[in-house]
Scaffold this active site. Structure first.
Site, mmCIF file in Angstrom:
data_model
loop_
_atom_site.group_PDB
_atom_site.id
_atom_site.type_symbol
_atom_site.label_atom_id
_atom_site.label_comp_id
_atom_site.label_asym_id
_atom_site.label_seq_id
_atom_site.Cartn_x
_atom_site.Cartn_y
_atom_site.Cartn_z
ATOM 1 N N HIS A 201 0.855 -1.195 0.000
ATOM 2 C CA HIS A 201 0.000 0.000 0.000
ATOM 3 C C HIS A 201 0.888 1.240 0.000
ATOM 4 C CE1 HIS A 201 -3.798 2.096 1.858
ATOM 5 N NE2 HIS A 201 -3.101 2.948 1.118
ATOM 6 N N HIS B 58 1.336 4.952 -2.357
ATOM 7 C CA HIS B 58 0.958 5.815 -3.484
ATOM 8 C C HIS B 58 2.218 6.507 -3.964
ATOM 9 C CE1 HIS B 58 -3.315 5.353 -2.408
ATOM 10 N NE2 HIS B 58 -2.842 5.327 -1.172
ATOM 11 N N HIS C 258 -9.540 1.129 -1.147
ATOM 12 C CA HIS C 258 -9.475 1.721 0.188
ATOM 13 C C HIS C 258 -10.889 1.651 0.780
ATOM 14 C CE1 HIS C 258 -5.688 3.247 -1.162
ATOM 15 N NE2 HIS C 258 -5.522 4.103 -0.184
ATOM 16 N N GLU D 222 -11.201 3.454 6.239
ATOM 17 C CA GLU D 222 -10.115 4.280 6.776
ATOM 18 C C GLU D 222 -10.793 5.391 7.583
ATOM 19 O OE1 GLU D 222 -8.019 6.494 3.782
ATOM 20 O OE2 GLU D 222 -6.382 7.092 5.118
ATOM 21 N N ASP E 4 1.885 3.940 2.910
ATOM 22 C CA ASP E 4 0.831 4.793 2.334
ATOM 23 C C ASP E 4 1.397 5.985 1.558
ATOM 24 O OD1 ASP E 4 -1.763 5.448 1.727
ATOM 25 O OD2 ASP E 4 -2.365 6.036 3.754
ATOM 26 N N ASP E 5 1.619 7.101 2.235
ATOM 27 C CA ASP E 5 2.176 8.312 1.602
ATOM 28 C C ASP E 5 3.362 8.783 2.443
ATOM 29 O OD1 ASP E 5 -0.014 8.928 -0.496
ATOM 30 O OD2 ASP E 5 -1.133 8.663 1.367
HETATM 31 ZN ZN LIG Z 1 -3.717 4.887 0.683
#
Ligand SMILES: [Zn+2]
Length: 335
Positions: free
Chosen positions: A14, A16, A194, A197, A275-276
């Site tokens: 996961h 981005h 997703h 969340e 994630d980021d």
């Molecule tokens: Zn994400």
């Protein structure tokens, strides 16, 4: 434990690619492309990263992505991430990219995918890292726009393994994308999304029942629905959990309350991911460390998480076998 985490080979499921855009590189590319950004210094950008919810984060995320114009920009972005994979002992990664973030501002789909693909080949050559691409639809846009993206992707179908669904979750339930997910699966893409969340457990039900996802991104809020927990276990679906992201976006108030351990205790196949990472304060090892310390995870827990990341990846069975051997070797060497 810190050394143990660093010593283990890992898979990231996961991530981005636009969320791995470090301020320094953003500045460099903005300058190269002569694009004005509303921040004069790197420190100003870093200050802007102090958001309080998903939407605030997304606003700066899209502003940053706006400086990516040329194929080389996407190549540089991806290579910077692969370098971090190398440093974090990530040997397999499944990278999400948002074509619409770029096509909406007039950048061709092929510019994006060609830059990413060149980086993928070079990272494999340079560091031996294997990677797959997950094309993510932006859920705040229409299903029609997602269909357009699906169409644009078809000439590059062989380069893309999976389709995902990301961006602003609240008010954009998975059901909105039922048709485009059906069409994507027909084209051979593996569906992920997703869900749960910020959004409720109901969105996770929709992701598994309507979009028929092979894996749930985040999914933390499944714990609010006992039937859903049982269903996720029964269907053997993994969750791609992102601890530092949850903390930064206030989906978890303090790390000691993070649901990861509770998920594992319920026999849910959780994985740890970044994630980021440029925005949330850390790559894979930092995520593992943060959650290990806060929840007092054991070595066995860490090994379970790492094994889950390989077992629930979209790698071939042969690759998975090879990866798991690598994990066992690293554990034996460490002891
Ligand atoms: Zn994400």
């Amino acid at each position: 434990m810190k050394d143990f985490i660093a010593a283990l080979p890992k898979a990231e499921l996961h991530l981005h690619i636009e969320g791995s855009f470090e301020p320094e590189l953003m500045f460099e590319i903005a300058q190269r492309n002569q694009i004005e950004i509303p921040y004069k210094t790197i420190d100003e950008v870093k200050k802007a990263y102090q958001f309080s919810c998903l939407q605030d984060f997304l606003d700066i995320y899209y502003a940053g992505a706006g400086v990516l114009i040329q194929e080389k920009d996407f190549y540089d972005l991806a290579m910077a991430y692969y370098q971090k994979c190398y440093e974090n002992n990530v040997i397999h990664t499944e990278i999400m990219f948002d074509p619409q973030t770029h096509t909406e501002r007039g950048i061709a789909f092929e510019t994006v995918i060609n830059g990413l693909q060149k980086a993928r080949l070079d990272a494999k050559e340079k560091w031996g890292i294997n990677s797959l691409f997950i094309m993510s639809y932006l859920r705040h846009l229409s299903e029609e726009s997602a269909f357009e993206t699906l169409k644009q992707s078809l000439p590059y179908k062989d380069l893309i393994t999976s389709v995902g669904l990301d961006s602003s979750e609240m008010g954009n339930p998975p059901a909105k994308f039922k048709n485009v997910f059906e069409a994507s699966v027909k084209e051979g893409y593996i569906p992920v999304a997703h869900a749960g969340e910020e959004g409720p457990a109901e969105y996770i039900w929709e992701a598994i029942d309507i979009l028929k996802v092979a894996r749930i991104d985040h999914g933390n809020r499944c714990l609010e629905d006992e039937n859903l927990v049982q269903e996720i276990v029964k269907r053997n679906l993994a969750l791609t959990v992102c601890p530092l992201s949850n903390l930064e976006l206030r989906n978890t108030d303090v790390m000691t309350n993070h649901p990861l351990k509770r998920l594992l205790d319920r026999d849910i196949k959780a994985t740890v991911n970044s994630d980021d990472p440029a925005y949330f304060g850390g790559y894979m090892n930092a995520n593992f460390q943060a959650v290990q310390e806060a929840l007092d995870l054991s070595k066995e827990d860490i090994i379970t998480l790492v094994k889950n990341s390989f077992n629930y990846s979209f790698a071939t069975d042969e690759q998975k076998k090879y990866y798991l051997e690598k994990v066992y070797e690293a554990v034996a060497d460490f002891n």
